[in-house]
Design a protein around this motif. Structure first.
Motif, PDB file in Angstrom:
ATOM      1  N   SER A   1       0.820  -1.209   0.000  1.00 32.66           N
ATOM      2  CA  SER A   1       0.000   0.000   0.000  1.00 32.66           C
ATOM      3  C   SER A   1       0.854   1.260   0.000  1.00 32.66           C
ATOM      4  O   SER A   1       0.561   2.238  -0.694  1.00 32.66           O
ATOM      5  CB  SER A   1      -0.930   0.005   1.223  1.00 32.66           C
ATOM      6  OG  SER A   1      -1.885  -1.016   1.128  1.00 32.66           O
TER       7      SER A   1
ATOM      8  N   ARG B   1      -1.049   4.454  -1.457  1.00 33.89           N
ATOM      9  CA  ARG B   1      -2.388   4.305  -0.896  1.00 33.89           C
ATOM     10  C   ARG B   1      -2.408   4.536   0.611  1.00 33.89           C
ATOM     11  O   ARG B   1      -3.481   4.657   1.190  1.00 33.89           O
ATOM     12  CB  ARG B   1      -2.929   2.894  -1.170  1.00 33.89           C
ATOM     13  CG  ARG B   1      -2.905   2.479  -2.622  1.00 33.89           C
ATOM     14  CD  ARG B   1      -3.798   3.355  -3.457  1.00 33.89           C
ATOM     15  NE  ARG B   1      -3.982   2.799  -4.785  1.00 33.89           N
ATOM     16  CZ  ARG B   1      -4.317   3.502  -5.837  1.00 33.89           C
ATOM     17  NH1 ARG B   1      -4.497   4.806  -5.715  1.00 33.89           N
ATOM     18  NH2 ARG B   1      -4.459   2.935  -7.014  1.00 33.89           N
TER      19      ARG B   1
ATOM     20  N   GLU C   1     -10.699   6.725  -4.827  1.00 38.15           N
ATOM     21  CA  GLU C   1      -9.334   6.688  -4.295  1.00 38.15           C
ATOM     22  C   GLU C   1      -9.180   7.612  -3.095  1.00 38.15           C
ATOM     23  O   GLU C   1      -8.472   7.283  -2.127  1.00 38.15           O
ATOM     24  CB  GLU C   1      -8.336   7.055  -5.396  1.00 38.15           C
ATOM     25  CG  GLU C   1      -8.258   6.037  -6.520  1.00 38.15           C
ATOM     26  CD  GLU C   1      -7.992   4.630  -6.017  1.00 38.15           C
ATOM     27  OE1 GLU C   1      -7.124   4.471  -5.125  1.00 38.15           O
ATOM     28  OE2 GLU C   1      -8.665   3.690  -6.476  1.00 38.15           O
TER      29      GLU C   1
ATOM     30  N   ALA D   1      -8.166   6.159   0.590  1.00 35.30           N
ATOM     31  CA  ALA D   1      -6.987   6.692   1.277  1.00 35.30           C
ATOM     32  C   ALA D   1      -7.354   7.280   2.637  1.00 35.30           C
ATOM     33  O   ALA D   1      -6.640   7.088   3.630  1.00 35.30           O
ATOM     34  CB  ALA D   1      -6.309   7.753   0.409  1.00 35.30           C
TER      35      ALA D   1
ATOM     36  N   GLU E   1      -7.737  -2.607   2.601  1.00 35.19           N
ATOM     37  CA  GLU E   1      -7.813  -1.685   1.469  1.00 35.19           C
ATOM     38  C   GLU E   1      -8.704  -2.249   0.370  1.00 35.19           C
ATOM     39  O   GLU E   1      -9.513  -1.526  -0.232  1.00 35.19           O
ATOM     40  CB  GLU E   1      -6.408  -1.439   0.918  1.00 35.19           C
ATOM     41  CG  GLU E   1      -6.371  -0.556  -0.309  1.00 35.19           C
ATOM     42  CD  GLU E   1      -4.957  -0.332  -0.836  1.00 35.19           C
ATOM     43  OE1 GLU E   1      -4.826   0.152  -1.978  1.00 35.19           O
ATOM     44  OE2 GLU E   1      -3.994  -0.645  -0.105  1.00 35.19           O
TER      45      GLU E   1
END
Length: 290
Positions: free
Chosen positions: A59, A64, A155, A159, A135
């Motif tokens: 990630s 991310r 996204e 996040a 995630e």
């Protein structure tokens, strides 16, 4: 203060524009990946040497997840970056400060209080609490949202959700308890590979000293949580409060009597659920049924 005054509702607003944080985190992630590959290490090997999970390294490299100062220091030393990663710490701190407003408007009051929490208690009858999600599950949930969200918003939301999880590894960590319905654990949101990863994450989280996970089995003849899901939250230095969310409308409640009733209800729910040990055994059983 009356219950009507203490309870505040928040309704949806359009998401805010990008502030550059995502670009910064992607750049740092590419640097980490380049340095790791130069050192001849896999993501798993780097994670083992730094005491981080392989999924977290993945990630971070994709931008991310927010890189923490401790990670940047340790990775800089291990990978021989010569101060390159350490130099990014101030930029990351400023980006994190800006990123705090990236949640949907109706959720921001709760997110701010959650970041200061010393105790968080969940009853969840429909999904895994966001603080515990992988995630992949978060992305699957936002991807199936109706009305549809554009890719940029997805996204941003993923996040922001992952950034909230940093409180689980800080010191001192908040005390977290959670009761999740068995049906939630059997519903393979996002497909089995995504769901399998989520169940494995719950097993890992269930080993934390600061967390107790319990499952409400489907065969219980009595159930104190039929009124729906809720959260009990105690920010540092403040009284406990209740939080309820449905269909993107949230209600943050600070009325002492209403919060007291929620807390009493939560006590009954925990008493009716499996013990933490029994709950982890059930999760392992569900994993083994495939």
């Amino acid at each position: 203060m009356s219950g009507a005054d203490a309870a505040v509702e928040r309704r949806p607003e359009p998401p805010e524009d990008e502030d550059g944080s995502a670009d910064l985190f992607r750049t740092i992630g590419r640097q980490v990946k380049l340095l790791r590959e130069r050192a001849g290490l896999t993501q798993r090997e780097l994670g083992e040497r730094l005491a981080y999970g392989e999924d977290l390294i993945s990630s971070l490299e994709r931008g991310r997840r927010t890189p923490q100062p401790e990670f940047l220091d340790a990775a800089d030393e291990l990978l021989g970056a010569g101060g390159l990663l350490k130099a990014a710490k101030d930029d990351v701190a400023r980006a994190k400060a800006r990123a705090r407003v990236r949640h949907p408007a109706w959720f921001r009051d709760y997110a701010r209080l959650e970041a200061e929490a010393v105790e968080i208690h969940y009853y969840s009858n429909h999904d895994i609490p966001g603080l515990l999600q992988t995630e992949e599950r978060a992305r699957a949930l936002y991807g199936m949202r109706k009305p549809l969200l554009d890719e940029q918003t997805i996204e941003q939301r993923v996040a922001a959700r992952l950034a909230r999880q940093e409180i689980l590894t800080r010191w001192p960590a908040p005390i977290v308890t959670c009761v999740i319905e068995e049906a939630v654990l059997r519903r393979p949101i996002g497909g089995w590979p995504v769901h399998e990863g989520q169940l494995q994450q719950l097993l890992r989280l269930g080993q934390l000293r600061s967390m107790e996970l319990q499952v409400m089995p489907m065969d219980r003849p009595e159930h104190a949580g039929m009124g729906g899901p809720f959260i009990l939250l105690t920010p540092k230095g403040r009284a406990q409060m209740g939080y309820v969310e449905v269909q993107n409308v949230s209600r943050l409640n600070t009325d002492a009597e209403e919060v007291r009733m929620l807390a009493a209800r939560y006590g009954s729910i925990r008493a009716q659920a499996l013990t933490p040990r029994e709950s982890l055994i059930l999760i392992e059983k569900i994993l083994g049924e495939r």
